[in-house]
Design a protein around this motif. Structure first.
Motif, PDB file in Angstrom:
ATOM      1  N   ALA A  59      53.871  34.836  48.764  1.00 10.73           N
ATOM      2  CA  ALA A  59      52.834  35.121  47.686  1.00 10.73           C
ATOM      3  C   ALA A  59      51.512  34.415  47.459  1.00 10.73           C
ATOM      4  O   ALA A  59      50.327  34.882  47.132  1.00 10.73           O
ATOM      5  N   ASP A  60      52.009  33.002  47.223  1.00 13.52           N
ATOM      6  CA  ASP A  60      51.165  32.165  46.697  1.00 13.52           C
ATOM      7  C   ASP A  60      50.226  31.774  47.921  1.00 13.52           C
ATOM      8  O   ASP A  60      48.716  31.323  47.777  1.00 13.52           O
ATOM      9  N   THR A  61      50.347  32.040  49.133  1.00 13.89           N
ATOM     10  CA  THR A  61      49.574  31.967  50.173  1.00 13.89           C
ATOM     11  C   THR A  61      48.513  33.178  50.322  1.00 13.89           C
ATOM     12  O   THR A  61      47.466  32.900  50.455  1.00 13.89           O
ATOM     13  N   LEU A  62      49.120  34.324  49.969  1.00 14.61           N
ATOM     14  CA  LEU A  62      48.360  35.493  49.962  1.00 14.61           C
ATOM     15  C   LEU A  62      47.429  35.461  48.596  1.00 14.61           C
ATOM     16  O   LEU A  62      46.210  36.052  48.878  1.00 14.61           O
ATOM     17  N   LEU A  63      47.799  35.029  47.701  1.00 11.15           N
ATOM     18  CA  LEU A  63      47.131  35.141  46.304  1.00 11.15           C
ATOM     19  C   LEU A  63      47.070  33.642  45.759  1.00 11.15           C
ATOM     20  O   LEU A  63      47.810  33.218  44.937  1.00 11.15           O
ATOM     21  N   PRO A  64      46.177  32.773  46.498  1.00  5.54           N
ATOM     22  CA  PRO A  64      46.232  31.412  45.897  1.00  5.54           C
ATOM     23  C   PRO A  64      45.266  31.194  44.761  1.00  5.54           C
ATOM     24  O   PRO A  64      44.608  32.103  44.246  1.00  5.54           O
ATOM     25  N   THR A  65      45.509  29.942  44.178  1.00  4.30           N
ATOM     26  CA  THR A  65      44.799  29.544  42.905  1.00  4.30           C
ATOM     27  C   THR A  65      43.379  29.376  43.295  1.00  4.30           C
ATOM     28  O   THR A  65      43.261  28.834  44.418  1.00  4.30           O
ATOM     29  N   THR A  66      42.355  30.165  42.389  1.00  6.04           N
ATOM     30  CA  THR A  66      41.084  29.948  42.692  1.00  6.04           C
ATOM     31  C   THR A  66      40.231  29.591  41.161  1.00  6.04           C
ATOM     32  O   THR A  66      41.135  29.560  40.059  1.00  6.04           O
ATOM     33  N   PRO A  67      39.256  29.122  41.288  1.00  6.33           N
ATOM     34  CA  PRO A  67      38.607  28.564  40.011  1.00  6.33           C
ATOM     35  C   PRO A  67      38.410  29.742  39.010  1.00  6.33           C
ATOM     36  O   PRO A  67      38.418  29.596  37.761  1.00  6.33           O
ATOM     37  N   ALA A  68      38.543  31.099  39.560  1.00  8.01           N
ATOM     38  CA  ALA A  68      38.560  32.234  38.494  1.00  8.01           C
ATOM     39  C   ALA A  68      39.781  32.417  37.862  1.00  8.01           C
ATOM     40  O   ALA A  68      40.211  33.084  36.905  1.00  8.01           O
ATOM     41  N   PRO A  70      44.468  31.889  38.104  1.00  8.63           N
ATOM     42  CA  PRO A  70      45.510  31.162  38.739  1.00  8.63           C
ATOM     43  C   PRO A  70      46.235  32.008  39.869  1.00  8.63           C
ATOM     44  O   PRO A  70      46.130  33.067  40.143  1.00  8.63           O
ATOM     45  N   GLY A  71      47.031  31.436  40.805  1.00  7.93           N
ATOM     46  CA  GLY A  71      47.546  31.973  41.991  1.00  7.93           C
ATOM     47  C   GLY A  71      48.976  32.670  41.504  1.00  7.93           C
ATOM     48  O   GLY A  71      49.206  32.836  40.463  1.00  7.93           O
ATOM     49  N   ALA A  72      49.808  33.251  42.774  1.00  7.26           N
ATOM     50  CA  ALA A  72      50.877  33.890  42.448  1.00  7.26           C
ATOM     51  C   ALA A  72      52.060  33.132  41.951  1.00  7.26           C
ATOM     52  O   ALA A  72      52.879  33.337  41.098  1.00  7.26           O
ATOM     53  N   LEU A 161      47.147  40.270  35.471  1.00  9.76           N
ATOM     54  CA  LEU A 161      46.624  41.306  34.549  1.00  9.76           C
ATOM     55  C   LEU A 161      45.432  40.831  33.520  1.00  9.76           C
ATOM     56  O   LEU A 161      44.386  41.282  33.665  1.00  9.76           O
ATOM     57  N   THR A 162      45.762  39.541  33.006  1.00 10.57           N
ATOM     58  CA  THR A 162      44.781  39.249  32.049  1.00 10.57           C
ATOM     59  C   THR A 162      43.677  38.315  32.593  1.00 10.57           C
ATOM     60  O   THR A 162      42.444  38.160  32.001  1.00 10.57           O
ATOM     61  N   GLN A 163      44.176  37.620  33.684  1.00  6.91           N
ATOM     62  CA  GLN A 163      42.971  36.516  34.253  1.00  6.91           C
ATOM     63  C   GLN A 163      42.436  36.738  35.494  1.00  6.91           C
ATOM     64  O   GLN A 163      41.378  36.433  35.802  1.00  6.91           O
ATOM     65  N   ALA A 164      43.135  37.523  36.319  1.00  7.13           N
ATOM     66  CA  ALA A 164      42.717  37.717  37.699  1.00  7.13           C
ATOM     67  C   ALA A 164      41.733  39.104  37.608  1.00  7.13           C
ATOM     68  O   ALA A 164      40.870  39.380  38.263  1.00  7.13           O
ATOM     69  N   GLY A 183      30.360  39.568  41.945  1.00  8.95           N
ATOM     70  CA  GLY A 183      31.482  38.271  41.264  1.00  8.95           C
ATOM     71  C   GLY A 183      32.211  39.000  40.250  1.00  8.95           C
ATOM     72  O   GLY A 183      33.334  37.931  39.847  1.00  8.95           O
ATOM     73  N   GLN A 184      32.285  40.005  39.408  1.00  9.17           N
ATOM     74  CA  GLN A 184      32.725  40.549  38.579  1.00  9.17           C
ATOM     75  C   GLN A 184      34.177  41.158  38.969  1.00  9.17           C
ATOM     76  O   GLN A 184      34.264  41.809  40.197  1.00  9.17           O
ATOM     77  N   PRO A 185      35.201  40.573  38.457  1.00  7.47           N
ATOM     78  CA  PRO A 185      36.724  41.048  38.683  1.00  7.47           C
ATOM     79  C   PRO A 185      36.831  42.728  38.581  1.00  7.47           C
ATOM     80  O   PRO A 185      36.144  43.459  37.653  1.00  7.47           O
ATOM     81  N   ALA A 186      37.636  43.477  39.258  1.00  4.96           N
ATOM     82  CA  ALA A 186      37.891  44.624  39.090  1.00  4.96           C
ATOM     83  C   ALA A 186      38.542  44.926  37.693  1.00  4.96           C
ATOM     84  O   ALA A 186      38.979  43.980  36.991  1.00  4.96           O
ATOM     85  N   TRP A 187      38.390  46.200  37.097  1.00  9.07           N
ATOM     86  CA  TRP A 187      39.033  46.353  35.562  1.00  9.07           C
ATOM     87  C   TRP A 187      40.619  46.503  35.871  1.00  9.07           C
ATOM     88  O   TRP A 187      41.085  47.079  37.013  1.00  9.07           O
ATOM     89  N   ALA A 188      41.252  46.249  35.019  1.00 12.36           N
ATOM     90  CA  ALA A 188      42.865  46.651  34.768  1.00 12.36           C
ATOM     91  C   ALA A 188      43.133  47.976  34.367  1.00 12.36           C
ATOM     92  O   ALA A 188      42.264  48.363  33.717  1.00 12.36           O
TER      93      ALA A 188
END
Length: 188
Positions: A59-68, A70-72, A161-164, A183-188
């Motif tokens: 999961a962390d490889t699929l969803l890594p930590t980015t500057p925007a 945290p990762g999985a 939900l709150t950061q990604a 560059g704007q993330p999708a809405w939750a």
């Protein structure tokens, strides 16, 4: 009225129920051992712990930590993935995932170690190969279940939900179509 057939009040019934559940919870905690107890901790990781760690690494490889965001791993998805797999998937799907994880471990050993010890580029290449095989095989491939669990648990976690995603707990009004800025993330 005799003492044997005394009426019980609602307050007394609730006290009895709460006391019983408190005793049961205490018994479960004492029987299972507390985290950190030396005698309760297994000397070697159990297969479930190994699976949890491997699922979290995938999961962390699929969803890594980015500057925007945290990762999985930061969201702690491994435990929830194991729980969802055990509680929500069919026994056949559980067996497919267990067999797939064993095959993945064997493929990693051929490449020189465990999945976590491989360089990030090699882990990504391995998961890309698995994804291509899963796309050809359809719903019966184990990686489809793991990828879906990773996405579901991450984006349902507080971190996801709150950061990604862009999250507003109480929106002011409903807008069915809101344009996204670059560059704007999708809405939750």
């Amino acid at each position: 009225m005799s003492d044997a057939k005394q009426k019980i009040t609602r307050r007394e019934a609730l006290k009895t129920a709460l006391a019983g559940s408190a005793l049961a919870a205490t018994g479960l905690l004492l029987g299972a051992g507390m985290p950190g107890d030396a005698e309760a901790a297994p000397a070697t990781p159990s297969p479930a712990q190994d699976d949890r760690t491997l699922l979290e690494d995938i999961a962390d490889t699929l969803l890594p930590t980015t500057p925007a965001s945290p990762g999985a791993r930061a969201a702690g998805v491994g435990a929830m993935m194991v729980l969802m797999l055990a509680d929500c998937e069919s026994p056949e799907a559980q067996q497919r995932v267990a067999t797939g994880l064993q095959d993945l471990r064997a493929a990693c050993r051929e490449r020189g170690g465990s999945f976590a010890s491989l360089p990030v580029a090699e882990r990504e290449r391995l998961l890309t190969e698995l994804d291509a095989a899963a796309q050809k095989a359809g719903d019966k491939h184990w990686f489809n279940s793991v990828r879906a669990l990773a996405l579901q648990t991450y984006f349902n976690s507080e971190v996801g939900l709150t950061q990604a995603l862009r999250y507003i707990p109480v929106p002011g009004r409903y807008d069915g179509c809101v344009p996204l800025e670059p560059g704007q993330p999708a809405w939750a």
